[in-house]
Each structure stands twice: as C-alpha cells, then as structure tokens.
Design a protein around this motif. Structure first.
Motif, PDB file in Angstrom:
ATOM      1  N   ALA A 115      -1.748  -6.660   4.896  1.00  0.00           N
ATOM      2  CA  ALA A 115      -2.979  -6.270   5.590  1.00  0.00           C
ATOM      3  C   ALA A 115      -2.990  -4.774   5.892  1.00  0.00           C
ATOM      4  O   ALA A 115      -4.000  -4.088   5.692  1.00  0.00           O
ATOM      5  CB  ALA A 115      -3.119  -7.068   6.879  1.00  0.00           C
ATOM      6  N   TYR A 124      -7.012  -2.305  14.375  1.00  0.00           N
ATOM      7  CA  TYR A 124      -8.037  -2.884  15.240  1.00  0.00           C
ATOM      8  C   TYR A 124      -7.705  -4.337  15.582  1.00  0.00           C
ATOM      9  O   TYR A 124      -7.999  -4.811  16.682  1.00  0.00           O
ATOM     10  CB  TYR A 124      -9.401  -2.815  14.539  1.00  0.00           C
ATOM     11  CG  TYR A 124     -10.543  -3.334  15.372  1.00  0.00           C
ATOM     12  CD1 TYR A 124     -11.091  -2.558  16.399  1.00  0.00           C
ATOM     13  CD2 TYR A 124     -11.068  -4.614  15.147  1.00  0.00           C
ATOM     14  CE1 TYR A 124     -12.143  -3.047  17.164  1.00  0.00           C
ATOM     15  CE2 TYR A 124     -12.111  -5.103  15.912  1.00  0.00           C
ATOM     16  CZ  TYR A 124     -12.646  -4.300  16.921  1.00  0.00           C
ATOM     17  OH  TYR A 124     -13.676  -4.785  17.675  1.00  0.00           O
ATOM     18  N   PHE A 144      -3.641  -2.920   2.762  1.00  0.00           N
ATOM     19  CA  PHE A 144      -5.017  -3.048   2.291  1.00  0.00           C
ATOM     20  C   PHE A 144      -5.980  -2.199   3.108  1.00  0.00           C
ATOM     21  O   PHE A 144      -6.856  -1.518   2.569  1.00  0.00           O
ATOM     22  CB  PHE A 144      -5.447  -4.519   2.355  1.00  0.00           C
ATOM     23  CG  PHE A 144      -6.803  -4.779   1.771  1.00  0.00           C
ATOM     24  CD1 PHE A 144      -7.008  -4.736   0.402  1.00  0.00           C
ATOM     25  CD2 PHE A 144      -7.886  -5.061   2.593  1.00  0.00           C
ATOM     26  CE1 PHE A 144      -8.263  -4.964  -0.142  1.00  0.00           C
ATOM     27  CE2 PHE A 144      -9.147  -5.300   2.067  1.00  0.00           C
ATOM     28  CZ  PHE A 144      -9.337  -5.247   0.690  1.00  0.00           C
ATOM     29  N   ASN A 145      -5.842  -2.244   4.434  1.00  0.00           N
ATOM     30  CA  ASN A 145      -6.724  -1.452   5.308  1.00  0.00           C
ATOM     31  C   ASN A 145      -6.018  -1.251   6.644  1.00  0.00           C
ATOM     32  O   ASN A 145      -6.035  -2.135   7.506  1.00  0.00           O
ATOM     33  CB  ASN A 145      -8.072  -2.160   5.510  1.00  0.00           C
ATOM     34  CG  ASN A 145      -9.104  -1.265   6.195  1.00  0.00           C
ATOM     35  OD1 ASN A 145      -8.770  -0.485   7.083  1.00  0.00           O
ATOM     36  ND2 ASN A 145     -10.355  -1.378   5.768  1.00  0.00           N
ATOM     37  N   LYS A 146      -5.418  -0.085   6.812  1.00  0.00           N
ATOM     38  CA  LYS A 146      -4.628   0.137   8.025  1.00  0.00           C
ATOM     39  C   LYS A 146      -5.504   0.244   9.277  1.00  0.00           C
ATOM     40  O   LYS A 146      -5.075  -0.112  10.375  1.00  0.00           O
ATOM     41  CB  LYS A 146      -3.742   1.376   7.872  1.00  0.00           C
ATOM     42  CG  LYS A 146      -4.479   2.683   7.731  1.00  0.00           C
ATOM     43  CD  LYS A 146      -3.465   3.826   7.608  1.00  0.00           C
ATOM     44  CE  LYS A 146      -4.174   5.174   7.489  1.00  0.00           C
ATOM     45  NZ  LYS A 146      -3.198   6.280   7.353  1.00  0.00           N
ATOM     46  N   HIS A 147      -6.736   0.716   9.106  1.00  0.00           N
ATOM     47  CA  HIS A 147      -7.619   0.852  10.268  1.00  0.00           C
ATOM     48  C   HIS A 147      -8.040  -0.520  10.794  1.00  0.00           C
ATOM     49  O   HIS A 147      -8.019  -0.764  12.015  1.00  0.00           O
ATOM     50  CB  HIS A 147      -8.847   1.681   9.903  1.00  0.00           C
ATOM     51  CG  HIS A 147      -8.517   3.064   9.442  1.00  0.00           C
ATOM     52  ND1 HIS A 147      -7.934   4.002  10.272  1.00  0.00           N
ATOM     53  CD2 HIS A 147      -8.650   3.666   8.220  1.00  0.00           C
ATOM     54  CE1 HIS A 147      -7.731   5.121   9.593  1.00  0.00           C
ATOM     55  NE2 HIS A 147      -8.176   4.943   8.349  1.00  0.00           N
ATOM     56  N   ALA A 148      -8.411  -1.423   9.887  1.00  0.00           N
ATOM     57  CA  ALA A 148      -8.774  -2.779  10.297  1.00  0.00           C
ATOM     58  C   ALA A 148      -7.566  -3.499  10.886  1.00  0.00           C
ATOM     59  O   ALA A 148      -7.695  -4.264  11.852  1.00  0.00           O
ATOM     60  CB  ALA A 148      -9.328  -3.554   9.107  1.00  0.00           C
ATOM     61  N   SER A 149      -6.379  -3.258  10.313  1.00  0.00           N
ATOM     62  CA  SER A 149      -5.158  -3.892  10.814  1.00  0.00           C
ATOM     63  C   SER A 149      -4.843  -3.422  12.231  1.00  0.00           C
ATOM     64  O   SER A 149      -4.458  -4.217  13.096  1.00  0.00           O
ATOM     65  CB  SER A 149      -3.979  -3.574   9.884  1.00  0.00           C
ATOM     66  OG  SER A 149      -4.233  -4.040   8.584  1.00  0.00           O
ATOM     67  N   GLY A 205       0.773  -1.230   0.000  1.00  0.00           N
ATOM     68  CA  GLY A 205       0.000   0.000   0.000  1.00  0.00           C
ATOM     69  C   GLY A 205       0.803   1.277   0.000  1.00  0.00           C
ATOM     70  O   GLY A 205       0.280   2.338   0.351  1.00  0.00           O
TER      71      GLY A 205
END
Length: 354
Positions: A219, A229, A222-227, A76
């Motif tokens: 990960a 969390y 792809f989505n740092k916020h979900a990672s 990313g």
C-alpha cells in the motif's frame, strides 16, 4: 496470489523468443551457425545431469537476488544495491563458517542468519536516508555497492585473513554442500541452497500476499499519501522494505560462501549476482514463481554459454548479448503490449466485417 493478465504472461515469453532471435542474427553476422550454436547452448544448460546440476546451482543465488529486487519493486522502491548486500552477506557467512565450531544444526542456520542480518544492516542505510531525508534510493544504494566492495576486501585482509587472495575453507558444519546431490548430478557443485531458495520464494509470497505487513508495504509503495492518511507509518515501511530486501540479498551471498565456493576471494570487481537479480525480477514480473523460472533461465544461459563456445566455437560473450536483449524487450513491455492489443483490435475488426 498476484494475478497476471494474459498479456503480462506473454511479454516475458515473447521477450525470451525475441532475445534468442537477436542472438541468432548476431551469430549470422559473425559468420557462426546459429542452429549449432543454440543446440550447444541448450545441451550445456540441460543436456546432462551435470549441466542440470550446475544450472540449478547457479540459479540459487539468482533466485535470492531476484527476490531482493522484486520485494523492493513490489513495495515501490528500487534496491539497486543488491550487489553490495550480496558481498556483505557473503563475507558475514564465511566469517561465521570459519571462526565457529558448532554442531551443524546450529552452525549452518547461524551462518545463514549472519548473512541476513549483515546485509539487512547494510540495506538499512539507503532505506533510512530515503525515509528521513528523501534521498533517492537509487543513488545511495549504487554508492553502497562500491563501499561494500572495498569494505569486504578490507575485512578479508584484516579480520578473516587470506592466503593467495582467498580465505580458508569454512568448517564442514556450516556447509550447504551435499555429496548426495553432487553424485546424483555426476559431481556438479549442486548443493542444498537451491531448496533454501525455493523456501525463500514461498516466504516472499506469504509475506507480501498473506500478511498485514505485506499489505501495508504494498500500500505504501502504491500510494504513500493515501497510506499515511489511513494511519500507516510510511517511514517505517520504507525502511522495513529495504531491510527485508537486504535479507534476501544476504542469503544470495551465503549461497556462494557456504555452498558453491565454501570460501571468499578478494574481489577487484563485482560478482554480477546482484545486478543480474534486476533482470531476473523484471523477467519474472516480480512474482515468486516468475523469479524462480527467470533465475533458472539466466543461470542456464550463463552455464550453457561455455558449452556453446566449446561445441560451436561461438564466443560465450554472445550469451550476454542474448540476456541484454531479453532485458531490453522486457523493459519495453509497453510497446509489446501495444502491438498485442493492436493485433487483437485488427482481428476483431476482421471478424466484424465478415
């Protein structure tokens, strides 16, 4: 392994065909014979053992720079500073190659390691600024290219020393040169670096696809916020991604310093290896095998362009037009994908009517 759809495989292939078609049109407009031009081009790429050797030799640094760009892309990030990291790796490898006198089994790995570490430290800066201060990595990494260009020139002048704008040759114990490979390819400059590059591609694939570290890096990209969390350290992975990308870039410089030239020359401009790595990564779809094949293609086009000028009197600069067209078509993958899907849809409608 990263799975690619049929369309994702078709887009690079169609981009190459369309790029060559653009080259043919430009040749016709310029009054040149495109058939003779392409014959000379492909003969210069693969028409003799010497041509094959030179193509593979030129592909080695492009594989590394392509892997450097692709690694950042897959996580990313946009490492546009590969060009500067190549220069830093090059000067570090040459410094160790000249100033140490060790057995080859120690000296050569040490020079390669120096290139990796120096470029990794250089790549750490935009990674750290991105992670801690949210500074966009494209801006900082581009600026680091110019700093690297003038810093390496200063190191060459004041630390390593130059004669006629060139350093001394590295010690033989740090060289990637292979008399056997050179003789096999009628004395091209092919060296062992091409095998090192293939091994690096395997390491690239293994890190991203077979390790927990690779999973976390992808990960976060792809989505740092979900990672975050999920408990992953976003800042650490951003910095680590840049550092690993820089290691690949540093080895690209080592291929030139320890393999092709065995020295380093003062530079007034960039080598182009790092910038070409962006095109290699795009055409190779950021996969290990794709990067290797794309690097061989671009290396072959650059080497074959000289033969095209001699054999068909076509300016070698036309190769840059072809490469640029290929990159544009790859970057326009969405449009090509749309056309492919449209054709599939029309075919299905035709079958249904029958």
């Amino acid at each position: 392994m990263k799975k690619l759809s049929l369309n994702q495989l078709l887009i690079p292939f169609l981009s190459i065909i369309l790029g060559l078609l653009v080259g043919a049109i430009v040749m016709l407009i310029g009054g040149y014979d495109p058939v003779q031009g392409f014959i000379s081009l492909f003969e210069g790429m693969f028409g003799s053992p010497y041509a094959i050797g030179e193509t593979l030799r030129a592909a080695a640094p492009l594989i590394f720079s392509g892997l450097a760009v692709a690694f950042a892309f897959r996580t990313g990030l946009f490492n546009i500073g590969v060009e500067g990291q190549v220069l830093i790796g090059w000067v570090a490898a040459v410094y160790v190659g000249i100033n140490f006198d060790l057995p080859m089994f120690i000296h050569l790995p040490l020079a390669l390691l120096a290139a990796m570490v120096a470029a990794a430290i250089w790549a750490f800066v935009p990674g750290f600024l991105k992670a801690k201060f949210y500074v966009h990595e494209v801006i900082t990494s581009i600026m680091m290219n110019y700093i690297a260009l003038y810093t390496t020139n200063a190191i060459l002048r004041s630390v390593i020393g130059v004669t006629n704008e060139r350093t001394d040759s590295i010690n033989e114990s740090a060289s990637l040169a292979s008399p056997w490979l050179q003789e096999l390819t009628t004395y091209s400059r092919l060296h062992w670096g091409v095998l090192v590059a293939v091994l690096a591609a395997i390491v690239y694939y293994y890190i991203l696809q077979r390790t927990t570290l690779g999973y976390e890096l992808r990960a976060v990209g792809f989505n740092k916020h979900a990672s975050q969390y999920a408990g992953m350290s976003v800042d650490r992975n951003i910095v680590l991604s840049f550092v690993i990308s820089g290691m690949f870039a540093g080895l690209a410089g080592a291929m030139e310093g320890l393999g092709t030239f065995g020295s380093m020359t003062l530079s007034a401009s960039f080598t182009g290896v790092g910038f070409d790595g962006i095109a290699v990564a795009l055409l190779g779809a950021n996969t290990a095998v794709g990067v290797i094949l794309a690097a061989i293609l671009f290396a072959g086009l650059n080497i074959g362009g000289l033969a095209m000028q001699l054999g068909a009197n076509v300016p070698s600069e036309l190769v840059k037009v072809i490469i640029a067209a290929i990159v544009i078509f790859v970057a326009s993958g969405y449009a090509i994908n749309y056309v492919i899907e449209k054709l599939k849809g029309n075919r299905k409608k035709g079958v249904e009517k029958k």
